[in-house]
Design a protein around this motif. Structure first.
Motif, PDB file in Angstrom:
ATOM      1  N   GLU A  93       0.729  -1.120   0.071  1.00  0.00           N
ATOM      2  CA  GLU A  93      -0.188  -0.133  -0.083  1.00  0.00           C
ATOM      3  C   GLU A  93       0.878   1.409   0.057  1.00  0.00           C
ATOM      4  O   GLU A  93       0.240   2.320  -0.756  1.00  0.00           O
ATOM      5  CB  GLU A  93      -1.419   0.047   1.316  1.00  0.00           C
ATOM      6  N   ARG A  94       1.611   0.942   0.794  1.00  0.00           N
ATOM      7  CA  ARG A  94       2.704   2.460   0.625  1.00  0.00           C
ATOM      8  C   ARG A  94       3.365   2.595  -0.559  1.00  0.00           C
ATOM      9  O   ARG A  94       3.640   4.013  -0.893  1.00  0.00           O
ATOM     10  CB  ARG A  94       4.306   1.911   1.952  1.00  0.00           C
ATOM     11  N   ALA A  95       4.326   1.720  -1.480  1.00  0.00           N
ATOM     12  CA  ALA A  95       4.624   1.628  -2.584  1.00  0.00           C
ATOM     13  C   ALA A  95       3.388   1.908  -3.700  1.00  0.00           C
ATOM     14  O   ALA A  95       3.682   2.997  -4.267  1.00  0.00           O
ATOM     15  CB  ALA A  95       4.659   0.194  -3.198  1.00  0.00           C
ATOM     16  N   ALA A  96       2.055   2.295  -3.352  1.00  0.00           N
ATOM     17  CA  ALA A  96       1.142   2.921  -4.587  1.00  0.00           C
ATOM     18  C   ALA A  96       0.705   3.922  -4.053  1.00  0.00           C
ATOM     19  O   ALA A  96       1.088   4.606  -4.676  1.00  0.00           O
ATOM     20  CB  ALA A  96      -0.261   1.554  -4.446  1.00  0.00           C
ATOM     21  N   GLN A  97       1.264   4.065  -2.432  1.00  0.00           N
ATOM     22  CA  GLN A  97       0.826   5.392  -1.935  1.00  0.00           C
ATOM     23  C   GLN A  97       2.060   6.282  -2.899  1.00  0.00           C
ATOM     24  O   GLN A  97       2.176   8.036  -2.945  1.00  0.00           O
ATOM     25  CB  GLN A  97       1.071   5.538  -0.748  1.00  0.00           C
ATOM     26  N   LEU A  98       3.255   6.140  -2.742  1.00  0.00           N
ATOM     27  CA  LEU A  98       4.630   6.805  -2.832  1.00  0.00           C
ATOM     28  C   LEU A  98       4.431   7.008  -4.369  1.00  0.00           C
ATOM     29  O   LEU A  98       5.182   7.787  -4.955  1.00  0.00           O
ATOM     30  CB  LEU A  98       5.835   5.703  -2.604  1.00  0.00           C
ATOM     31  N   GLU A  99       4.207   6.428  -5.666  1.00  0.00           N
ATOM     32  CA  GLU A  99       3.990   6.698  -6.927  1.00  0.00           C
ATOM     33  C   GLU A  99       2.807   7.970  -7.094  1.00  0.00           C
ATOM     34  O   GLU A  99       3.347   8.513  -7.314  1.00  0.00           O
ATOM     35  CB  GLU A  99       3.459   5.219  -7.381  1.00  0.00           C
ATOM     36  N   ARG A 100       1.571   7.466  -6.031  1.00  0.00           N
ATOM     37  CA  ARG A 100       1.319   8.667  -6.390  1.00  0.00           C
ATOM     38  C   ARG A 100       2.125   9.825  -5.711  1.00  0.00           C
ATOM     39  O   ARG A 100       1.289  11.191  -6.843  1.00  0.00           O
ATOM     40  CB  ARG A 100      -0.144   8.786  -5.416  1.00  0.00           C
ATOM     41  N   GLU A 101       2.016   9.418  -4.716  1.00  0.00           N
ATOM     42  CA  GLU A 101       3.053  11.458  -3.521  1.00  0.00           C
ATOM     43  C   GLU A 101       4.492  11.326  -4.828  1.00  0.00           C
ATOM     44  O   GLU A 101       3.697  12.614  -4.821  1.00  0.00           O
ATOM     45  CB  GLU A 101       3.817  11.075  -2.509  1.00  0.00           C
ATOM     46  N   LEU A 102       4.533  10.941  -5.677  1.00  0.00           N
ATOM     47  CA  LEU A 102       5.378  11.356  -6.982  1.00  0.00           C
ATOM     48  C   LEU A 102       5.427  11.964  -8.049  1.00  0.00           C
ATOM     49  O   LEU A 102       5.806  12.757  -8.632  1.00  0.00           O
ATOM     50  CB  LEU A 102       6.624   9.802  -6.872  1.00  0.00           C
ATOM     51  N   ALA A 103       4.321  11.107  -8.121  1.00  0.00           N
ATOM     52  CA  ALA A 103       3.728  11.559  -9.391  1.00  0.00           C
ATOM     53  C   ALA A 103       3.146  12.817  -8.783  1.00  0.00           C
ATOM     54  O   ALA A 103       3.205  14.044  -9.878  1.00  0.00           O
ATOM     55  CB  ALA A 103       2.296  11.141  -9.478  1.00  0.00           C
ATOM     56  N   ASN A 104       2.650  13.839  -8.056  1.00  0.00           N
ATOM     57  CA  ASN A 104       2.102  15.201  -7.384  1.00  0.00           C
ATOM     58  C   ASN A 104       3.248  15.698  -7.198  1.00  0.00           C
ATOM     59  O   ASN A 104       3.546  16.494  -7.982  1.00  0.00           O
ATOM     60  CB  ASN A 104       1.435  14.727  -6.155  1.00  0.00           C
ATOM     61  N   VAL A 105       4.910  14.762  -6.503  1.00  0.00           N
ATOM     62  CA  VAL A 105       5.722  16.010  -6.500  1.00  0.00           C
ATOM     63  C   VAL A 105       5.885  15.870  -7.856  1.00  0.00           C
ATOM     64  O   VAL A 105       6.498  17.732  -8.508  1.00  0.00           O
ATOM     65  CB  VAL A 105       6.889  15.170  -5.957  1.00  0.00           C
ATOM     66  N   ARG A 106       6.211  15.651  -8.905  1.00  0.00           N
ATOM     67  CA  ARG A 106       6.341  15.427 -10.149  1.00  0.00           C
ATOM     68  C   ARG A 106       6.347  16.872 -10.989  1.00  0.00           C
ATOM     69  O   ARG A 106       6.306  18.164 -11.582  1.00  0.00           O
ATOM     70  CB  ARG A 106       7.469  14.212 -10.798  1.00  0.00           C
ATOM     71  N   ALA A 107       4.618  16.999 -10.335  1.00  0.00           N
ATOM     72  CA  ALA A 107       4.584  17.735 -11.641  1.00  0.00           C
ATOM     73  C   ALA A 107       4.345  18.695 -10.627  1.00  0.00           C
ATOM     74  O   ALA A 107       4.382  20.291 -11.781  1.00  0.00           O
ATOM     75  CB  ALA A 107       2.660  16.816 -10.880  1.00  0.00           C
ATOM     76  N   ASN A 108       4.374  19.388  -9.578  1.00  0.00           N
ATOM     77  CA  ASN A 108       4.728  20.279  -8.950  1.00  0.00           C
ATOM     78  C   ASN A 108       6.102  21.039  -8.948  1.00  0.00           C
ATOM     79  O   ASN A 108       5.982  22.146  -9.558  1.00  0.00           O
ATOM     80  CB  ASN A 108       5.027  20.179  -7.403  1.00  0.00           C
TER      81      ASN A 108
END
Length: 554
Positions: free
Chosen positions: A341-356
């Motif tokens: 679940e953390r890996a899936a969450q990290l992928e979502r967070e990485l996408a947000n950080v990359r967008a920023n």
């Protein structure tokens, strides 16, 4: 700005103490006199690497002390405050090097590591060496020059912060992914083990309880037989029992109490014993009545005990520890599930950080493109002044949103130039000669330095390969820079030296056994003679003096 420099036993300098002022200071001297030695000493104070060969032969240690006025350097004052090294408006840097090669650094009298000298030094002095034009071919240097001119530190910080956040999350994700293969195999085993223990569902302390109940049922016949016999002896035997005997004894002792009062206490004890026997008989009767022969329950407990011991052997624990082992395995399985679940969450967070990151990087790219046009125009104009009338300079900023992200953004910077009519723009390293590259580099350094926050600029023979009218233009550029920034320029060109607000002369003396370099400020008449020497050599004539007078800018 740098107000004082004291050098002791450094290289061929025995002792040198200089009082320094603002504006442009020209530094000249005879070939081989060591015109750059004071700059080398200052570099040591600013955190350059130390070496035992820097110590004057015969001396135990070299010492360099640099005093700076921080009146107009708020960044340096903040740095000193943050590092608890402040000293009002002045800052004193000190560096010692022993003849064994050991060195120590000090800021305002407090010992500090070399890294702190370097960090503070970057806020105080910027040194442009004579080979700076060679580094101009490096993409990272080209990027730094453009960013320095643009002055968009806030944009750079936001991009870097987002990059660091992305890097941190990406590192954690890679770590989880590396463990994924091991986790998959371990998860399958854990799921089987936990399911098996879930189905068995042994509760805390249950093993001890069923073990005790199993023992009771296993011996229920003997328990019934012996407890009934005990009840007969105490109470139910019609011929003789403990209760009737106690009552007989109590009656006989009580009948004699009138003859001896001491028997009253004994009578009380016997009456209590009668009560205890009656209570024990009642409880024993109830126990016998409740005692049941239950083969089904016995078999159930027998099977459960066997399963518990079998599972305990399987997990290499005692049966009493099986429940705890169950909890540990369930917790580990939950941890593996959580890591997915953390890996899936990290992928979502990485996408947000990359967008920023991309949002800020685009802003940075736009700023670079705007200032690239401005800087390109100014460098082109300087090239015309520096004897390249057909020269054209262009800074290309190419943004790639799909490129691997870096702390510097999504841009690639390329410097292109043409120096001859009809010649197309090409990468600066392909078309510029050594002399042209040196002049372009100097123009870049001067123009970008005008926007830099560093209060002191040192140009160490950056005019190599320049002469004549071009040298005069270089001198004008440096003098203009000196109007807002403290500038030191080591030069061999009279056309450059004459533009200094003041001038220092470096000389070397020897007595046949040792050599010593000295440096001192020149008075106006001495400056005239030095410029004449630079023009015509040691033979100073009226003509060279007249030419020198024309070069000396007051």
């Amino acid at each position: 700005m740098l107000t004082q420099l004291t050098v002791t036993n450094f290289a061929i300098v025995k002792f040198l103490e200089l009082e320094l002022s603002g504006g442009m200071t020209s530094i000249t001297g005879e070939t081989g006199a060591g015109k750059s030695i004071a700059i080398d000493a200052l570099g040591l104070c600013l955190g350059d690497r130390a070496d035992a060969h820097m110590v004057r032969p015969g001396a135990k240690k070299a010492e360099i002390i640099a005093r700076f006025s921080l009146q107009h350097i708020p960044a340096a004052r903040r740095w000193l405050q943050d590092n608890e090294l402040e000293n009002e408006n002045d800052c004193i840097l000190r560096r010692t090097v022993t003849h064994e090669g050991r060195s120590r650094g000090y800021i305002n009298g407090i010992p500090v590591p070399l890294s702190q000298l370097k960090n503070l030094g970057q806020l105080l002095v910027h040194i442009h060496g004579q080979h700076a034009h060679q580094t101009l071919l490096r993409p990272d240097v080209q990027m730094q020059l453009l960013d320095g001119y643009a002055g968009h530190k806030a944009l750079l910080r936001k991009v870097k912060d987002n990059y660091q956040g992305w890097q941190f999350l990406n590192k954690e994700l890679r770590h989880l992914q590396q463990q994924q293969a091991e986790n998959d195999a371990r998860k399958q085993l854990l799921e089987y083990q936990v399911q098996e223990l879930d189905e068995f569902a042994l509760q805390p302390n249950e093993f001890s309880e069923i073990e005790q109940e199993h023992k009771k049922l296993a011996n229920s016949g003997t328990l019934m037989e012996q407890c009934q016999a005990g009840l007969d002896i105490l109470y139910e035997n019609d011929e003789v029992n403990a209760l009737s005997l106690l009552q007989m004894s109590a009656n006989r002792v009580e009948s004699q109490a009138d003859n001896d009062p001491a028997l009253s206490e004994i009578t009380s004890i016997l009456q209590e014993a009668i009560i205890q026997v009656e209570e024990a008989s009642s409880q024993l009767r109830n126990y016998c009545e409740s005692l049941e022969m239950d083969p089904e329950q016995f078999n159930y407990l027998d099977n459960r005990l066997s399963q518990a011991m079998q599972l305990a052997r399987k997990h290499q624990v005692s049966p009493e520890e099986l429940c705890k082992k169950h909890q540990e395995l369930a917790k580990e399985l939950d941890g593996i599930s959580n890591s997915e679940e953390r890996a899936a969450q990290l992928e979502r967070e990485l996408a947000n950080v990359r967008a920023n990151y991309l949002e800020e990087a685009k802003k940075l790219s736009q700023s670079r493109q705007r200032y690239a046009e401005e800087l390109s125009q100014k460098i082109s104009e300087s090239m015309h002044q520096l004897s390249m009338p057909a020269g054209q300079f262009l800074i290309d900023v190419l943004a790639d949103e799909n490129a691997e992200i870096t702390s510097m953004g999504i841009d690639t910077v390329n410097y292109s130039v043409t120096t001859n009519p009809g010649q197309p723009l090409q990468s600066i390293g392909k078309v510029a000669s050594g002399g042209e590259l040196s002049r372009i580099s100097l123009a870049l350094q001067v123009i970008t330095s005008q926007k830099a926050s560093t209060p002191t600029m040192i140009f160490d023979e950056v005019d190599v390969g320049i002469s004549g009218a071009t040298a005069s233009v270089v001198g004008k550029l440096l003098r203009k820079l000196g109007e807002t920034t403290q500038v030191f320029c080591v030069t061999h060109l009279p056309q450059v030296a004459g533009h200094g607000h003041q001038q220092m002369f470096v000389s070397k003396e020897t007595d046949g056994t040792s050599t010593q370099t000295s440096m001192h400020a020149l008075k106006p008449e001495q400056r005239l003679e030095e410029l004449a020497r630079l023009l015509g050599g040691d033979a100073i004539t009226e003509k060279t003096l007249a030419n020198a007078q024309e070069l000396l800018i007051q």
